[in-house]
Write an enzyme that holds these catalytic residues in place. Structure first.
Site, PDB file in Angstrom:
ATOM      1  CE  LYS A  88       1.347   6.784   5.915  1.00  0.00           C
ATOM      2  NZ  LYS A  88       2.233   5.647   6.239  1.00  0.00           N
ATOM      3  CB  SER A  89      -3.443   2.257   8.461  1.00  0.00           C
ATOM      4  OG  SER A  89      -2.364   2.864   9.117  1.00  0.00           O
ATOM      5  N   GLY A 131       7.155   1.793   5.357  1.00  0.00           N
ATOM      6  CA  GLY A 131       7.360   0.734   6.344  1.00  0.00           C
ATOM      7  C   GLY A 131       6.176  -0.213   6.382  1.00  0.00           C
ATOM      8  NE  ARG A 169      10.749   2.929   9.383  1.00  0.00           N
ATOM      9  CZ  ARG A 169       9.472   3.217   9.202  1.00  0.00           C
ATOM     10  NH1 ARG A 169       9.062   3.679   8.021  1.00  0.00           N
ATOM     11  NH2 ARG A 169       8.607   3.065  10.174  1.00  0.00           N
ATOM     12  CB  SER A 173       4.654  -2.912  15.989  1.00  0.00           C
ATOM     13  OG  SER A 173       4.688  -2.886  14.585  1.00  0.00           O
ATOM     14  CD  GLN A 232       4.619  -0.415  10.002  1.00  0.00           C
ATOM     15  OE1 GLN A 232       5.807  -0.700  10.118  1.00  0.00           O
ATOM     16  NE2 GLN A 232       4.211   0.729   9.484  1.00  0.00           N
ATOM     17  CG  ASP A 262       2.146   7.332  12.685  1.00  0.00           C
ATOM     18  OD1 ASP A 262       3.255   6.919  13.077  1.00  0.00           O
ATOM     19  OD2 ASP A 262       1.413   6.668  11.926  1.00  0.00           O
ATOM     20  CE  LYS A 280       6.510   4.620  14.489  1.00  0.00           C
ATOM     21  NZ  LYS A 280       5.762   3.445  14.049  1.00  0.00           N
ATOM     22  NE  ARG A 287       7.953  10.494  12.086  1.00  0.00           N
ATOM     23  CZ  ARG A 287       6.935   9.815  11.585  1.00  0.00           C
ATOM     24  NH1 ARG A 287       6.057   9.226  12.391  1.00  0.00           N
ATOM     25  NH2 ARG A 287       6.784   9.725  10.270  1.00  0.00           N
TER      26      ARG A 287
HETATM   27  C1  S3P Z   1       1.031   1.559  10.711  1.00  0.00           C
HETATM   28  C2  S3P Z   1       1.453   1.260  11.972  1.00  0.00           C
HETATM   29  C3  S3P Z   1       2.318   2.135  12.778  1.00  0.00           C
HETATM   30  C4  S3P Z   1       2.403   3.550  12.207  1.00  0.00           C
HETATM   31  C5  S3P Z   1       2.543   3.567  10.718  1.00  0.00           C
HETATM   32  C6  S3P Z   1       1.398   2.836  10.051  1.00  0.00           C
HETATM   33  C7  S3P Z   1       0.172   0.588  10.013  1.00  0.00           C
HETATM   34  O1  S3P Z   1       3.606   1.569  12.827  1.00  0.00           O
HETATM   35  O2  S3P Z   1       3.477   4.252  12.798  1.00  0.00           O
HETATM   36  O3  S3P Z   1       2.576   4.894  10.242  1.00  0.00           O
HETATM   37  O4  S3P Z   1      -0.486   0.947   9.021  1.00  0.00           O
HETATM   38  O5  S3P Z   1       0.135  -0.572  10.444  1.00  0.00           O
HETATM   39  P1  S3P Z   1       3.952   0.474  13.949  1.00  0.00           P
HETATM   40  O6  S3P Z   1       2.822  -0.452  13.952  1.00  0.00           O
HETATM   41  O7  S3P Z   1       5.200  -0.218  13.553  1.00  0.00           O
HETATM   42  O8  S3P Z   1       4.079   1.268  15.223  1.00  0.00           O
END
Ligand code: S3P
Length: 428
Positions: free
Chosen positions: A19-20, A91, A119, A164, A166, A312, A339, A343
């Site tokens: 996914k990422s 997110g 969020r 993070s 993200q 995750d 999340k 969770r």
């Molecule tokens: C992700 C980063 C993670 C993860 C999310 C996907 C990403 O979140 O929990 O499912 O693709 O960068 P955080 O970086 O906010 O922890």
């Protein structure tokens, strides 16, 4: 939905693309020059949200059942979208896209579903604002909807209070549009797919320890990217293989980037028999096949620097802990609260429903494994894909019938999850 019990699992499967990596490949492809080709793209709702956001900004993206062609228009080629960009439940889309939108010469806004609207976005709004971005939370509560106005960005050196990917990725993407260098330091290294992939697209990006720096205004060039199977999706099958009384399954083509593979470390520390086979590198990411066999599990301690590498996977590790002998302590994982669901709540409430001895804490939970006392339950998914999949695996190992509410939320990251699980069950 009624969930299945199994005593025997056999066979091989390849879980869907990461996914990422799928999100990033579309985003970086959109702001690169030329056509980026992505194979094994995750056709989950979250990644489809990313595609539709970039289509709304004038990028042509063809999706031939998992084979994606992104016709990038370069760093400055996006066009003003008509209406708000809808990130759905994602997110990752919300936060990474925000970094790009902050640097655009047009106004825009971003919104998502009920979960996205709760969020925390302050974690990106504050540093983006320090860079000069004109970004705000429309309802003033630090959450989506977010609005962006054109602004001149300046690179900053930011020390993030949370590990993070993200947040890190959002700021690095904004940094592409800023004057001067942007660098981000995090308390512990989070997943580094952005660093690896942006470098492959031609960005001048340097990672040292927990700090990563990017120079602005690169000429990004299209790439061919093959997404590895998502270790976060593989985790459910790893757990299913370990818990089922007679199991031997091969999970093929799993991405095992060290910033993501904490689930393997912990499952092995619990006594899990997991063999790594056929290790190779695909599109700059380590990939292997995993052979998983029935195992006798015992409790463990999960915390510290390992948390970002398995954040995750904590719900499914908590399920494993309920079936293990002895206590498992999970700490340093307060991020679980923000999340797709809280969770800590969604995991511990479901564990209690099946008779597990679990105590929620402020930054995790304590689980006293008691496999003989576990029983059938009506689980709640809390509309959270990872909770639904974790408790579908719990149900597999429980003899009594189990159900789960709103089971279809797995479409967020793994649309064929239930079919793939059923495909491994051997009936005797
Ligand atoms: C992700 C980063 C993670 C993860 C999310 C996907 C990403 O979140 O929990 O499912 O693709 O960068 P955080 O970086 O906010 O922890």
């Amino acid at each position: 939905m009624e969930l299945q019990h199994a005593t025997q699992l056999r066979g091989a499967l390849a879980v869907p693309g990461d996914k990422s990596i799928s999100h990033r490949a579309v985003m970086f492809g959109a702001i690169a020059e030329g056509t980026t080709e992505i194979t094994n793209f995750l056709q989950g709702a979250d990644c489809l949200s990313t595609i539709s956001c970039f289509q709304k900004m004038g990028i042509s993206i063809e999706n031939q059942s998992g084979h994606i062609f992104v016709k990038g228009k370069g760093l400055h080629g996006l066009t003003s979208p008509a209406g708000a960009l809808d990130v759905g439940n994602s997110g990752t889309t919300a936060r990474l896209l925000s970094g790009i939108l902050a640097g655009q010469p047009f106004a825009s806004s971003l919104d998502g579903d009920a979960s996205i609207r709760t969020r925390p976005m302050k974690r990106i709004l504050d540093p983006l604002t320090s860079m000069g971005a004109k970004v705000s939370s429309a309802n003033g509560n630090g959450c989506a909807p977010l609005t962006f106005l054109p602004a001149k960005l300046l690179g900053i050196s930011y020390s993030s209070p949370v590990a993070s990917a993200q947040v890190k990725s959002c700021l690095l993407l904004a940094g592409l549009y800023a004057d001067g260098e942007t660098s981000v330091t995090e308390p512990t290294l989070s997943r580094n797919h952005t660093e690896l992939m942006l470098a492959a697209f031609g960005a001048n990006i340097r990672a040292r320890g927990t700090t990563v720096s990017v120079q602005p205004n690169p000429r990004l060039m299209s790439q061919k990217i093959q997404a590895p199977g998502d270790i976060s999706s593989a985790a459910y099958f790893i757990a299913a293989g370990l818990l089922t009384p007679d199991a031997e399954i091969l999970i093929q083509n799993v991405g095992v980037n060290p910033t993501r593979d904490g689930v393997l470390t912990v499952a092995r520390a619990m006594g899990g028999r997991i063999q790594t086979l056929n290790m190779r590198t695909v599109s700059g990411e380590p990939v292997c096949d995993l052979l998983v066999q029935t195992s006798q599990l015992h409790g463990t301690s999960i915390g510290g620097d390992l948390i970002p590498a398995l954040i995750d996977e904590i719900p499914i590790l908590a399920v494993l802990a309920a079936f293990a002998e002895g206590a498992t302590v999970i700490r340093d994982a307060a991020e679980l609260k923000v999340k797709e669901s809280n969770r800590i709540v969604s995991t511990t409430e479901n564990l209690k429903r099946m008779g597990a001895d679990v105590i929620p804490t402020d930054d995790g939970m304590v689980i006293n494994g008691n496999p003989d006392k576990l029983h059938g339950a009506d689980f709640e998914s809390y509309f959270d894909h990872r909770i639904a999949m974790s408790f579908a695996v719990a149900a597999l190992a429980i003899k009594d019938p189990c159900t789960i509410s709103d089971a279809s939320c797995v479409t967020i990251s793994y649309p064929t999850f239930y079919q793939d699980l059923a495909g491994l069950i051997t009936r005797r």
